[in-house]
Design an enzyme around this catalytic site. Structure first.
Site, PDB file in Angstrom:
ATOM      1  N   ARG A 133       0.868  -1.184   0.000  1.00  0.00           N
ATOM      2  CA  ARG A 133       0.000   0.000   0.000  1.00  0.00           C
ATOM      3  C   ARG A 133       0.899   1.227   0.000  1.00  0.00           C
ATOM      4  O   ARG A 133       1.743   1.387   0.894  1.00  0.00           O
ATOM      5  CB  ARG A 133      -0.932   0.026   1.207  1.00  0.00           C
ATOM      6  CG  ARG A 133      -2.146   0.965   1.001  1.00  0.00           C
ATOM      7  CD  ARG A 133      -2.967   1.110   2.272  1.00  0.00           C
ATOM      8  NE  ARG A 133      -2.211   1.853   3.263  1.00  0.00           N
ATOM      9  CZ  ARG A 133      -2.149   1.534   4.554  1.00  0.00           C
ATOM     10  NH1 ARG A 133      -2.806   0.501   5.028  1.00  0.00           N
ATOM     11  NH2 ARG A 133      -1.412   2.254   5.381  1.00  0.00           N
ATOM     12  N   GLU A 149       4.431   7.198   2.797  1.00  0.00           N
ATOM     13  CA  GLU A 149       5.236   6.000   3.022  1.00  0.00           C
ATOM     14  C   GLU A 149       4.768   4.888   2.112  1.00  0.00           C
ATOM     15  O   GLU A 149       3.676   4.943   1.552  1.00  0.00           O
ATOM     16  CB  GLU A 149       5.193   5.558   4.488  1.00  0.00           C
ATOM     17  CG  GLU A 149       3.827   5.146   4.972  1.00  0.00           C
ATOM     18  CD  GLU A 149       3.803   4.799   6.461  1.00  0.00           C
ATOM     19  OE1 GLU A 149       4.859   4.847   7.106  1.00  0.00           O
ATOM     20  OE2 GLU A 149       2.711   4.491   6.968  1.00  0.00           O
ATOM     21  N   ASN A 203       4.216   0.815   2.196  1.00  0.00           N
ATOM     22  CA  ASN A 203       4.105  -0.309   3.135  1.00  0.00           C
ATOM     23  C   ASN A 203       4.322  -1.633   2.425  1.00  0.00           C
ATOM     24  O   ASN A 203       3.621  -1.941   1.450  1.00  0.00           O
ATOM     25  CB  ASN A 203       2.721  -0.314   3.767  1.00  0.00           C
ATOM     26  CG  ASN A 203       2.402   0.995   4.466  1.00  0.00           C
ATOM     27  OD1 ASN A 203       2.858   1.234   5.576  1.00  0.00           O
ATOM     28  ND2 ASN A 203       1.645   1.866   3.804  1.00  0.00           N
ATOM     29  N   SER A 220      -2.826  -2.832   5.730  1.00  0.00           N
ATOM     30  CA  SER A 220      -4.155  -3.189   6.240  1.00  0.00           C
ATOM     31  C   SER A 220      -5.251  -2.290   5.693  1.00  0.00           C
ATOM     32  O   SER A 220      -5.020  -1.378   4.908  1.00  0.00           O
ATOM     33  CB  SER A 220      -4.147  -3.147   7.763  1.00  0.00           C
ATOM     34  OG  SER A 220      -3.759  -1.879   8.210  1.00  0.00           O
ATOM     35  N   LYS A 279      12.032   3.175   6.343  1.00  0.00           N
ATOM     36  CA  LYS A 279      12.032   4.589   5.954  1.00  0.00           C
ATOM     37  C   LYS A 279      13.349   4.988   5.281  1.00  0.00           C
ATOM     38  O   LYS A 279      13.388   5.835   4.394  1.00  0.00           O
ATOM     39  CB  LYS A 279      11.811   5.491   7.172  1.00  0.00           C
ATOM     40  CG  LYS A 279      10.461   5.337   7.836  1.00  0.00           C
ATOM     41  CD  LYS A 279       9.358   5.980   7.027  1.00  0.00           C
ATOM     42  CE  LYS A 279       8.033   5.879   7.755  1.00  0.00           C
ATOM     43  NZ  LYS A 279       7.542   4.488   7.858  1.00  0.00           N
ATOM     44  N   LYS A 302      11.410  11.056  11.341  1.00  0.00           N
ATOM     45  CA  LYS A 302      10.731   9.761  11.439  1.00  0.00           C
ATOM     46  C   LYS A 302      11.722   8.648  11.760  1.00  0.00           C
ATOM     47  O   LYS A 302      12.816   8.603  11.204  1.00  0.00           O
ATOM     48  CB  LYS A 302      10.079   9.414  10.101  1.00  0.00           C
ATOM     49  CG  LYS A 302       9.034  10.412   9.628  1.00  0.00           C
ATOM     50  CD  LYS A 302       8.717  10.194   8.142  1.00  0.00           C
ATOM     51  CE  LYS A 302       7.277   9.834   7.937  1.00  0.00           C
ATOM     52  NZ  LYS A 302       6.983   9.515   6.512  1.00  0.00           N
ATOM     53  N   GLU A 305       6.668   2.300  11.284  1.00  0.00           N
ATOM     54  CA  GLU A 305       5.375   2.975  11.163  1.00  0.00           C
ATOM     55  C   GLU A 305       5.336   4.319  11.875  1.00  0.00           C
ATOM     56  O   GLU A 305       5.812   4.467  12.993  1.00  0.00           O
ATOM     57  CB  GLU A 305       4.275   2.088  11.763  1.00  0.00           C
ATOM     58  CG  GLU A 305       3.934   0.908  10.892  1.00  0.00           C
ATOM     59  CD  GLU A 305       3.409   1.335   9.540  1.00  0.00           C
ATOM     60  OE1 GLU A 305       2.402   2.033   9.507  1.00  0.00           O
ATOM     61  OE2 GLU A 305       4.035   0.985   8.512  1.00  0.00           O
ATOM     62  N   GLY A 306       4.749   5.317  11.191  1.00  0.00           N
ATOM     63  CA  GLY A 306       4.693   6.674  11.689  1.00  0.00           C
ATOM     64  C   GLY A 306       3.774   6.846  12.883  1.00  0.00           C
ATOM     65  O   GLY A 306       3.819   6.076  13.830  1.00  0.00           O
ATOM     66  N   ARG A 340      -7.809   7.489   4.775  1.00  0.00           N
ATOM     67  CA  ARG A 340      -7.803   7.519   6.234  1.00  0.00           C
ATOM     68  C   ARG A 340      -7.703   8.964   6.664  1.00  0.00           C
ATOM     69  O   ARG A 340      -6.861   9.707   6.169  1.00  0.00           O
ATOM     70  CB  ARG A 340      -6.645   6.700   6.787  1.00  0.00           C
ATOM     71  CG  ARG A 340      -6.948   6.196   8.167  1.00  0.00           C
ATOM     72  CD  ARG A 340      -6.192   4.955   8.541  1.00  0.00           C
ATOM     73  NE  ARG A 340      -4.882   4.834   7.923  1.00  0.00           N
ATOM     74  CZ  ARG A 340      -3.890   4.164   8.505  1.00  0.00           C
ATOM     75  NH1 ARG A 340      -4.063   3.612   9.690  1.00  0.00           N
ATOM     76  NH2 ARG A 340      -2.730   4.042   7.895  1.00  0.00           N
TER      77      ARG A 340
END
Lengths: 517, 517
Positions: A136, A156, A158, A163, A344, A406, A410-411, A493
């Site tokens: 994603r 980012e 993934n 998910s 990252k 970062k 995951e952020g 989101r």
């Protein structure tokens, strides 16, 4: 005022109390009826009630779809298959990937643990040439002051446990139904030009992601056991997963449409319920369901919805379980190397405007068009090496103000924002700086607003920041053959914006859909 | 041992702890994913959590489908359209129906209140010739000692709010999936001859019931308002309905498949949100959604999932609301007369072996075949008039032991069983006896067993009693024309047997499906 700001200035239309009440109660009913659900947290429901394992509550959702520029949406879709192949190629290039990962080994135990798994399997020899990626790519609309048109910037990429494909499809269906009821004469929303006759685009995330898993299952070929065993796909999951219904949307599709057996397996049960026969050099991964101990299955594909975060590894036993999966003949989604390609640091190396051109390494020689397409989606990113541009930008409070710092994973809650960056860096040992990446902040439309229904029934409204994710799947062989490369389905989101900090709230996030304009 | 007993002697197969754990956890997930749900009661969840209106929990369901004789299942389906027409004809025969209802007026306030509504509309004149019935005929398998073959006996015929079509379809789907997973090699249940290669028959309850409502909507014709209004169907419901997802299965099908707008309307909101323009002699029922006050709809069809029980009428205002529906041009499902045709007294009159033959009145002259088909499904029923056979059987403790005493309305908690009957009758005034019906007890297979998952997560197993319901829909005109008469879909409901009393527990009841043998 830029075009994007104009769109958001009057959106969403204001709801009367009756309209809000109707939308909220309809969504509360629709979500439970249609499995747009999560297991409730032990906050507004007692731990005792949660422990019975029978309750569901709505996933947090927005009342309105969020406007998103059609051109950016199409651009994101158009580059997805290129990104799929890029990350497959990065994963195949163990030398290049390894050199970058090496820099992190002494400062990041998790990355180091993963690399050790790869190293161990490499020594023994991999027995599976194929890898599956369910990816994603996440973006924001970038609308800096003074710019006429918004652009699309990648937040980012993934490569593991991507998910919300399952639930996101249902949010699109929810908003579409609300927008088109009653048929021919919709009345659920106040009149607004952006909503007039529009519904979210079709969301094929479930079909696309499941088709990727089915392609791997099929490519695995016949059983490698003798006598041969029935084949299955295994979903490796976390115990007590609250987001289980997102995962079940995929496994149901695989069982009911593709007619492929799927079993869920907790990370903690892997060593008890799977085995690799020592006598079989093909190393098939054998799964024996505890409820049918006389029937064993051979896993063609292992889909990880656990084992993606350091918290999934609480002991050596967990690492041993990951190693068991990795050395098996099952097609991994993802392999350890493919998981690591999502660090990252990798994105930073590709996007660092002050470093050598790494991107071209993975593209056909002379294909500057593809390189340009990808680069347009990059926000400038830097490492913090001595005397480098990144360190300079990060330590100066004025330039830090337009950046985010970062960590590798995951952020959300782990990011450091803006003027807090110099102080934060000075508070940690300088040797640890290399595990951080500095990224120029994407500037989403500042006037974007929405209303969300939380899982506990609370309704909140205000300024928001949205991320669009595009799903893609790719199945490739270590020799570079691409057996399957698809784009399809998306996730919107939307998070409440914390006005004092300007950062993105880690705690609250709603599933959303899009209205393209 | 009779055939039915032999079937139940070894069924269901015993589960290992792992098998039960797998089935239970899979059902807990499947139900929330697929809307086989109810709102949780404020027992294991706090009232505060319930009040947020966001939680769902599994409907109570059996782990196994229950065996049922194929011949009885087919027999029940075969008579459904005959029953549909019989109850339509009874409803049309106001004189005959009225004579029987008259006997109840002074002992039953509820029946009396309903009759008054009919009387008032009759005086004014009905403006709608069409009536819609969504019926469910409930049966038990009757297996008296010494009989070789089980027979099918009707427990009751429901003419209002016949529920569980929506959820029942999903239970059939749940059991079918569990029985056929993985495809080609099912492993979820222990091996048993009754389960080998079998799944429940297709359950079309949602399609059938929705098609009935759609037929009424279509038969209503164009708007009777001027200017004409958009048309809709109204579901009249109880506030705080926990079984809402059963109802939503029908309204979703109507909206999404039939493209008919459906609105839910609490019984308590009818007078606020609907009106009948005094100036329009056609008396269209106008509904104005509070969330879209500028758009009014005309109701073609009013489907009652409330107003069926005395507790739905707490004041004169509720009776006024029912009157408003009844006098309107909307097609009622059901009308007051159709609701009254479902009184136990009607079934008793039809089934009383010691009374004149009322059944033939409603059948074509000389059609003894149809009469026989219906009569075969009757269990003997009696009223308690002086010097009658019913009173004699009820007051003698020996004969009472094979009977049940039922009030006019829904069974369950209000029934008096067996040897408790004489004492109960002597404890109430003799003038009230006429509101009760004595029915010979149906003797279901005594060895039937099952395992059920309750809504609070508890798993219970033991001896059970099952009822099979067959759904039917009929749309008829007061002049006797039948516009639509269909049978389709079924409900299996299984209750724990209280071993000490031999009666059926009122409190606990699970949704089930059938395996035909």
């Amino acid at each position: 005022m830029a075009a994007a700001e104009a769109v958001h200035a009057t959106y969403p239309p204001r709801l009367t109390a009756e309209q809000e009440q109707f939308l909220v109660s309809t969504i509360k009913d629709w979500t439970i009826q249609n499995g747009l659900t999560v297991r409730p947290p032990a906050t507004f429901v007692s731990q005792d009630a949660v422990s019975k394992g029978v309750l569901g509550t709505n996933a947090p959702v927005t009342l309105f779809p969020s406007p998103f520029p059609r051109s950016s949406f199409e651009e994101a879709r158009a580059v997805q298959k290129i990104y799929n192949k890029l990350y497959a190629d990065i994963t195949r290039d163990e030398k290049w990937l390894g050199e970058i990962i090496q820099e992190l080994l002494d400062v990041d135990d998790f990355v180091s643990g993963l690399w050790k798994v790869h190293d161990a399997v490499k020594k023994e020899g991999y027995v599976q040439d194929l890898s599956l990626g369910l990816f994603r790519s996440d973006y924001m609309e970038h609308t800096p002051a003074g710019s006429e048109n918004p652009s699309l910037k990648q937040v980012e990429f993934n490569t593991i446990s991507s998910s919300f494909g399952g639930l996101s499809s249902r949010v699109a269906a929810l908003h579409s139904e609300l927008l088109s009821f009653p048929p021919g004469q919709p009345i659920n929303y106040p009149s607004h030009p952006l909503l007039d006759g529009r519904v979210p685009p079709k969301n094929t995330a479930v079909e696309t992601l499941s088709a990727g898993l089915a392609a791997a299952h099929s490519a695995y070929g016949p059983s490698k056991s003798s006598p041969s065993l029935p084949l299955c796909i295994i979903f490796v999951v976390q115990e007590g997963e609250r987001n289980i219904f997102d995962q079940l949307a995929l496994s149901s599709r695989l069982s009911n449409f593709h007619k492929i057996p799927v079993f869920r397996l907790n990370t903690t049960d892997i060593l008890d319920l799977t085995s690799i026969p020592g006598s079989n050099s093909s190393r098939p991964l054998i799964y024996t369901p505890p409820h049918a101990p006389s029937t064993s299955f051979e896993a063609t594909t292992v889909y990880l919805r656990g084992f993606y975060a350091p918290t999934d590894y609480t002991s050596e036993r967990d690492w041993a379980a990951r190693l068991q999966l990795e050395r098996s003949a099952a097609i991994k989604c993802p392999t350890v190397l493919n998981q690591l390609s999502g660090c990252k640091k990798i994105q930073q190396v590709l996007a660092d405007p002050n470093r050598e051109d790494h991107l071209s390494r993975f593209l056909s020689p002379g294909d500057s068009d593809t390189a340009d397409k990808l680069r347009r989606t990059f926000a400038p990113q830097y490492d913090l090496h001595e005397n480098g541009r990144g360190r300079e930008l990060a330590l100066n409070v004025e330039t830090a103000a337009s950046h985010v710092l970062k960590p590798q994973r995951e952020g959300g809650g782990n990011n450091i924002y803006k003027t807090a960056i110099p102080g934060f860096l000075r508070s940690i040992p300088e040797k640890d700086w290399k595990s951080w990446v500095l990224m120029e902040l994407i500037q989403p439309p500042s006037e974007a607003k929405n209303v969300a229904l939380r899982s506990d029934g609370a309704v909140i409204s205000g300024n928001v920041v949205s991320e669009l994710g595009i799903f893609g799947t790719i199945l490739w062989s270590s020799d570079g053959r691409i057996l399957h490369n698809e784009e399809g389905g998306w996730l919107m989101r939307t998070k409440a914006k914390e006005s004092d900090e300007g950062g993105v709230a880690a705690g609250f996030s709603s599933l959303d859909s899009v209205i393209l304009y």
